[in-house]
Enzyme design. Structure first.
Site, short mmCIF file in Angstrom:
data_model
loop_
_atom_site.label_atom_id
_atom_site.label_comp_id
_atom_site.label_asym_id
_atom_site.label_seq_id
_atom_site.Cartn_x
_atom_site.Cartn_y
_atom_site.Cartn_z
CD GLU A 69 1.51 -5.50 5.66
OE1 GLU A 69 2.28 -6.45 5.92
OE2 GLU A 69 0.78 -5.48 4.65
CD GLU A 97 -2.51 -7.35 3.06
OE1 GLU A 97 -2.12 -6.20 2.74
OE2 GLU A 97 -3.16 -7.58 4.08
N GLY A 105 0.44 -4.93 0.88
CA GLY A 105 -0.76 -4.96 0.04
C GLY A 105 -0.54 -5.63 -1.30
CB ALA A 133 -0.87 -0.01 1.24
N1 COA Z 1 4.64 3.03 -0.66
C1 COA Z 1 5.03 4.19 -1.20
N2 COA Z 1 6.16 4.30 -1.91
C2 COA Z 1 6.91 3.21 -2.07
C3 COA Z 1 6.56 1.96 -1.54
C4 COA Z 1 5.35 1.91 -0.80
N3 COA Z 1 4.90 0.75 -0.27
N4 COA Z 1 7.51 1.06 -1.85
C5 COA Z 1 8.44 1.73 -2.57
N5 COA Z 1 8.06 3.03 -2.72
C6 COA Z 1 8.78 4.08 -3.42
C7 COA Z 1 9.97 4.59 -2.62
O1 COA Z 1 9.57 5.53 -1.65
C8 COA Z 1 10.82 5.19 -3.73
O2 COA Z 1 10.25 6.42 -4.10
P1 COA Z 1 11.20 7.72 -4.28
O3 COA Z 1 12.14 7.34 -5.39
O4 COA Z 1 10.24 8.81 -4.67
O5 COA Z 1 11.89 7.92 -2.98
C9 COA Z 1 10.59 4.24 -4.89
O6 COA Z 1 9.36 3.56 -4.61
C10 COA Z 1 11.67 3.19 -5.06
O7 COA Z 1 11.80 2.50 -3.85
P2 COA Z 1 13.17 2.33 -3.03
O8 COA Z 1 12.87 2.09 -1.60
O9 COA Z 1 14.08 3.47 -3.34
O10 COA Z 1 13.76 1.01 -3.74
P3 COA Z 1 14.78 -0.02 -3.10
O11 COA Z 1 15.24 -0.89 -4.23
O12 COA Z 1 15.82 0.67 -2.30
O13 COA Z 1 13.92 -0.91 -2.07
C11 COA Z 1 11.95 -2.12 -1.35
C12 COA Z 1 12.86 -1.73 -2.54
C13 COA Z 1 10.75 -2.86 -1.91
C14 COA Z 1 12.71 -3.06 -0.42
C15 COA Z 1 11.52 -0.86 -0.58
O14 COA Z 1 11.00 0.05 -1.52
C16 COA Z 1 10.51 -1.08 0.48
O15 COA Z 1 10.81 -1.59 1.55
N6 COA Z 1 9.21 -0.66 0.24
C17 COA Z 1 8.18 -0.71 1.20
C18 COA Z 1 7.68 -2.12 1.39
C19 COA Z 1 6.60 -2.16 2.46
O16 COA Z 1 6.84 -1.96 3.63
N7 COA Z 1 5.37 -2.47 2.02
C20 COA Z 1 4.26 -2.60 2.91
C21 COA Z 1 3.50 -1.36 2.99
S1 COA Z 1 2.12 -1.56 4.07
#
Ligand code: COA
Length: 260
Positions: A135, A115, A112, A66
């Protein structure tokens, strides 16, 4: 209908929906959830579509969760509303769709995103895919059905561990636990899903929709799956598809189903 956050393509009665916010790793914001609801609803109404494949744009992510930026400042009431509305218009909606929905997990499927993949009828992963429900690392729990569907798919103990550790598992681990049905090289993922879709399409669309309903009944409170199966089984006998399927068998020819 035109969409901002998703792409839809259709070929030979197979529709592919691609979640298309690659700069945010296809994170599900409210607008995307609404568009997905509309797209799935439209495809279900359109009798041409027999199978839907759901995937994410580019090679890195199916859906990374999400959209955290969108809910970071929500109140308790807004949190309840977010989960309730999302479950109703997308996650439960997809699970109960009459047309089979295959999740083609092409990269990160987190929160999400996983999910959503779990709400699809089954899942195929590319070999680079990583899955998890992180989460609790954000101070929240899965709110789009993850606490319910993950134990259904991989068992309670494994689900507890995945959710409590907020860890990610590889595609192979997901295969071993039954979370995904197959793992294939990334560049073959959509073709592989298309191949399964072709096999599904040889069968009666009406019977398939009734099978989805009966299988889902087992997981619904207050519903007896065996009773649902009996009723759905009986209804099949009044359909053209049943007449065609049995007649074709007896005439030693391939059935041509119309879904009526
Ligand atoms: N919501 C909003 N933005 C998200 C996102 C999310 N769930 N997951 C990734 N993004 C965005 C990042 O903020 C970043 O945006 P920016 O370039 O404007 O800063 C972009 O997507 C790229 O992500 P980034 O974190 O830089 O890539 P990465 O390769 O370093 O890491 C992940 C990849 C998937 C490990 C990491 O993005 C992450 O942990 N995301 C969240 C996962 C999460 O907790 N999901 C559950 C949400 S309830």
């Amino acid at each position: 209908m035109s969409y901002k956050n998703i792409l839809i393509s259709s070929e030979n009665s197979i529709a592919t929906i691609t979640i298309n916010r690659p700069t945010k790793l296809n994170a599900l914001n409210k607008a995307t959830i609404k568009e997905l609801h509309e797209a799935f609803g439209e495809l279900e109404k359109n009798y041409e579509t027999r199978v839907i494949i759901l995937t994410g744009a580019e090679e890195k992510a199916f859906v990374a969760g999400a959209d955290i930026a969108e809910f970071a400042h929500f109140s308790v009431e807004e949190g309840v509303q977010l989960a309730a509305q999302g479950q109703e218009i997308l996650f439960n909606f997809v699970e109960n769709l009459k047309i089979p929905v295959i999740a083609a997990i092409n990269g990160f499927a987190l929160g999400g995103g996983l999910e959503l993949a779990m709400a699809c009828h089954f899942r195929i992963a590319s070999d680079n895919a990583k899955m998890g429900l992180p989460e609790v690392s954000l101070g929240v729990i899965p709110g789009y059905g993850g606490t319910q569907r993950l134990p259904q798919l991989i068992g309670k103990g494994r689900a507890m561990e995945m959710i409590m550790t907020a860890g990610m598992i590889t595609a192979d681990e997901a295969y071993r636990t039954g979370l995904v049905n197959h793992v294939v090289p990334q560049n073959e993922l959509l073709d592989y899903c298309n191949g399964i879709a072709q096999r599904i399409m040889k069968n009666s669309p009406l019977a398939i929709s009734k099978a989805i309903r009966a299988i889902n009944a087992n997981y619904k409170d207050g519903e007896n799956g065996f009773e649902t199966e009996i009723k759905s089984f009986g209804k099949c006998f009044g359909t053209e598809d049943f007449k065609e399927g049995t007649t074709a068998f007896l005439e030693k020819r391939k059935a041509i189903f119309t879904g009526e």
